[in-house]
Design a protein around this motif. Structure first.
Motif, PDB file in Angstrom:
ATOM      1  N   ASP A   1       0.840  -1.183   0.000  1.00  0.00           N
ATOM      2  CA  ASP A   1       0.000   0.000   0.000  1.00  0.00           C
ATOM      3  C   ASP A   1       0.887   1.248   0.000  1.00  0.00           C
ATOM      4  OD1 ASP A   1      -2.487  -1.381  -0.059  1.00  0.00           O
ATOM      5  OD2 ASP A   1      -2.256  -1.864   2.053  1.00  0.00           O
TER       6      ASP A   1
ATOM      7  N   ILE B   1     -10.898   9.142   6.845  1.00  0.00           N
ATOM      8  CA  ILE B   1     -11.805   8.276   6.115  1.00  0.00           C
ATOM      9  C   ILE B   1     -13.207   8.516   6.651  1.00  0.00           C
ATOM     10  CG2 ILE B   1     -12.503   5.892   5.618  1.00  0.00           C
ATOM     11  CD1 ILE B   1     -10.018   6.590   4.139  1.00  0.00           C
TER      12      ILE B   1
ATOM     13  N   ASP C   1     -17.564   7.640   6.115  1.00  0.00           N
ATOM     14  CA  ASP C   1     -18.543   6.718   5.558  1.00  0.00           C
ATOM     15  C   ASP C   1     -19.020   7.238   4.208  1.00  0.00           C
ATOM     16  OD1 ASP C   1     -21.562   5.863   5.223  1.00  0.00           O
ATOM     17  OD2 ASP C   1     -20.657   4.371   6.555  1.00  0.00           O
TER      18      ASP C   1
ATOM     19  N   ASP D   1      -9.641   4.157  11.703  1.00  0.00           N
ATOM     20  CA  ASP D   1      -8.657   3.460  10.878  1.00  0.00           C
ATOM     21  C   ASP D   1      -9.022   1.981  10.795  1.00  0.00           C
ATOM     22  OD1 ASP D   1      -7.407   5.857  10.667  1.00  0.00           O
ATOM     23  OD2 ASP D   1      -5.580   5.272  11.726  1.00  0.00           O
ATOM     24  N   GLY D   2      -8.750   1.403   9.642  1.00  0.00           N
ATOM     25  CA  GLY D   2      -9.032  -0.007   9.444  1.00  0.00           C
ATOM     26  C   GLY D   2     -10.330  -0.282   8.725  1.00  0.00           C
ATOM     27  N   GLU D   3     -11.172   0.735   8.554  1.00  0.00           N
ATOM     28  CA  GLU D   3     -12.444   0.563   7.856  1.00  0.00           C
ATOM     29  C   GLU D   3     -12.410   1.316   6.532  1.00  0.00           C
ATOM     30  OE1 GLU D   3     -15.944   1.327  10.136  1.00  0.00           O
ATOM     31  OE2 GLU D   3     -15.107   0.471  11.982  1.00  0.00           O
ATOM     32  N   GLU D   4     -13.053   0.736   5.524  1.00  0.00           N
ATOM     33  CA  GLU D   4     -13.051   1.354   4.196  1.00  0.00           C
ATOM     34  C   GLU D   4     -14.106   2.437   4.083  1.00  0.00           C
ATOM     35  OE1 GLU D   4     -12.549  -0.628   0.024  1.00  0.00           O
ATOM     36  OE2 GLU D   4     -14.711  -0.366   0.339  1.00  0.00           O
TER      37      GLU D   4
ATOM     38  N   SER E   1     -10.787   4.082   0.128  1.00  0.00           N
ATOM     39  CA  SER E   1      -9.551   3.536   0.678  1.00  0.00           C
ATOM     40  C   SER E   1      -9.743   3.219   2.153  1.00  0.00           C
ATOM     41  CB  SER E   1      -8.394   4.530   0.487  1.00  0.00           C
ATOM     42  OG  SER E   1      -7.165   3.953   0.858  1.00  0.00           O
ATOM     43  N   THR E   2      -8.646   2.796   2.785  1.00  0.00           N
ATOM     44  CA  THR E   2      -8.601   2.485   4.211  1.00  0.00           C
ATOM     45  C   THR E   2      -7.281   2.993   4.756  1.00  0.00           C
ATOM     46  OG1 THR E   2      -9.875   0.455   3.821  1.00  0.00           O
ATOM     47  CG2 THR E   2      -8.728   0.630   5.929  1.00  0.00           C
TER      48      THR E   2
ATOM     49  N   TYR F   1      -4.353   2.874   7.849  1.00  0.00           N
ATOM     50  CA  TYR F   1      -3.857   2.045   8.948  1.00  0.00           C
ATOM     51  C   TYR F   1      -2.388   2.373   9.189  1.00  0.00           C
ATOM     52  CZ  TYR F   1      -1.829  -0.952   5.277  1.00  0.00           C
ATOM     53  OH  TYR F   1      -1.110  -1.429   4.204  1.00  0.00           O
TER      54      TYR F   1
ATOM     55  N   MET G   1      -2.276   4.085   3.327  1.00  0.00           N
ATOM     56  CA  MET G   1      -3.615   3.988   2.746  1.00  0.00           C
ATOM     57  C   MET G   1      -3.620   2.828   1.764  1.00  0.00           C
ATOM     58  SD  MET G   1      -3.576   7.295   0.134  1.00  0.00           S
ATOM     59  CE  MET G   1      -4.633   6.620  -1.143  1.00  0.00           C
ATOM     60  N   LYS G   2      -4.700   2.079   1.757  1.00  0.00           N
ATOM     61  CA  LYS G   2      -4.812   0.994   0.802  1.00  0.00           C
ATOM     62  C   LYS G   2      -4.892   1.570  -0.610  1.00  0.00           C
ATOM     63  CE  LYS G   2      -6.697  -2.709   3.640  1.00  0.00           C
ATOM     64  NZ  LYS G   2      -5.485  -3.518   3.440  1.00  0.00           N
TER      65      LYS G   2
END
Length: 435
Positions: free
Chosen positions: A262, A274, A276, A285-288, A312-313, A315, A325-326
């Motif tokens: 990533d 991030i 919703d 963090d950790g949620e898309e 993205s996500t 972490y 970021m993913k």
């Protein structure tokens, strides 16, 4: 001193090695300054925040940024061309702009310091991706109002590289230059890299025999299958760089060679959140969700809580005290709704590129029959694939899209060269419903 406990060893660019506490203090200080600049010098922000009942004095900790309203692309368009600038035009040394295909373009201004900061960040990104002083960097991003070409160019020069400013198009000439000049690094959109590879193969040049060792790709979502496809065909490390003109251009985040997968967000210059995708409420963090960015050091165009529409996500990374970021695989505005099913082009690409009988060239065609939407995939077979292999590949693609994504598709087999080739950013979707 860097916080190196339980972290991998990084051998270059010590400027980014700060402790988490140092980073938080730096972000807080820069955020406060940016909010004050925006409120004091951008009338749009002053009115919007006054109407929202929030003031820069309400910001004490990083979490307080959630009190401020979002900025969107529409805000920039409403203030076209220079209404969001915090500096007089006499301070602006360069302008960039989006293509404006869906309305007025979004205009971005840069002071001399902004250009220097941008160059530093792209230089950092190239270095951490494996490039360095003395490398020859072939830049195939488009030059002009698009930020990719000049962003890559100035960053590579800042690092001490030799730059080949090829821009996009004239693929045959690009192949000649890559072959003759012995470029070590190429910076280009992944879809246009496929064109370069195809042209090499058509001319009997083995892409693995070139001097290329690193490819830094960005400006469009691309799947892991395309990433693997490019790496296998060219024998290079294919790394991702992320940016958008509203923030700066390329260099907001980059994949690091020593910590592949990533991208590290350069949090000393951009504060990421991030939210919703439906409610726009911040999520942990950790949620898309949708990536939101705030500039921390931009002078001419401070942007507060910009909704990127990229999914993205965030972490914690292992190498640096900055979050990762993913990879961006989809954008909220790229999403197709086909008979009630949400479909992203990258999902189709991921399936298609795993089928050996198909080439990586494809286009998605949306049409409407009565009140129902239909999705077709225009694709070219590999030249070495037999008729039977192509027929089996069609069945596999239809089945995997239906079972994995949940939508029925029709597959249209095209002759070699019939699927449009990218000259920059690929047009993956053709919507014929409103034609």
């Amino acid at each position: 001193m860097a916080d190196t406990k339980n972290r991998k060893t990084v051998s270059y660019y010590p400027k980014v090695l700060v402790s988490k506490d140092e980073l938080t203090a730096l972000q807080t200080r820069r955020m406060k300054h940016t909010l004050l600049r925006a409120y004091s010098f951008v009338p749009y922000y002053k009115k919007k925040w006054d109407d929202h009942g929030v003031h820069p004095d309400d910001f004490t900790f990083l979490e307080d940024i959630k009190k401020f309203p979002f900025t969107t692309k529409e805000d920039l368009r409403l203030n076209y061309p220079f209404g969001m600038f915090a500096n007089p035009m006499s301070d602006i040394v360069r302008l960039h702009a989006s293509s404006g295909t869906t309305g007025k373009p979004t205009v971005v201004g840069y002071t001399r310091k902004d250009i220097d900061t941008w160059s530093d960040l792209v230089a950092r990104s190239i270095r951490l991706a494996g490039g360095g002083k003395g490398d020859i960097v072939h830049v195939s991003y488009g030059y002009g109002l698009f930020t990719g070409g000049l962003g890559a160019h100035y960053g590579a020069e800042k690092l001490g590289c030799t730059v080949v400013p090829a821009s996009g198009g004239f693929t045959d000439k690009q192949v000649t230059l890559i072959n003759d000049f012995k470029a070590n690094v190429i910076m280009v959109t992944p879809s246009y890299m496929l064109n370069i590879i195809e042209e090499m193969e058509n001319r009997g040049i083995d892409p693995k025999e070139t001097a290329l060792k690193v490819g830094i790709f960005g400006a469009e979502p691309w799947s892991m299958e395309m990433k693997r496809n490019i790496e296998e065909k060219v024998g290079i490390a294919a790394l991702d760089i992320y940016g958008l003109s509203e923030m700066m251009g390329p260099g907001v985040a980059c994949e690091v060679l020593e910590d592949r997968g990533d991208l590290y967000v350069w949090e000393d210059h951009f504060y990421p959140e991030i939210v919703d995708r439906d409610t726009f409420d911040p999520i942990p963090d950790g949620e898309e969700g949708e990536l939101v960015l705030t500039t921390l050091t931009k002078e001419a165009l401070p942007i507060i809580r910009y909704r990127t529409k990229d999914l993205s996500t965030l972490y914690e990374g292992d190498l640096l005290n900055m979050r990762k970021m993913k990879r961006i695989k989809a954008r909220t505005d790229d999403m197709m709704i086909i008979r009630g099913v949400n479909v992203f082009p990258s999902q189709i690409e991921e399936v298609l590129l795993k089928i050996e009988a198909f080439s990586p060239y494809y286009q998605l065609i949306i049409s409407r029959e009565g009140n129902m939407d239909d999705l077709a995939i225009d694709v070219e077979p590999e030249l070495t694939a037999s008729t039977q292999e192509v027929q089996e590949a069609i069945k596999t693609l239809v089945h995997k899209v239906k079972s994995g994504i949940g939508v029925s598709v029709k597959v249209n087999i095209k002759n070699h060269g019939e699927v449009p080739r990218s000259q920059g950013k690929a047009q993956r979707v053709v919507d014929k419903r409103n034609l």
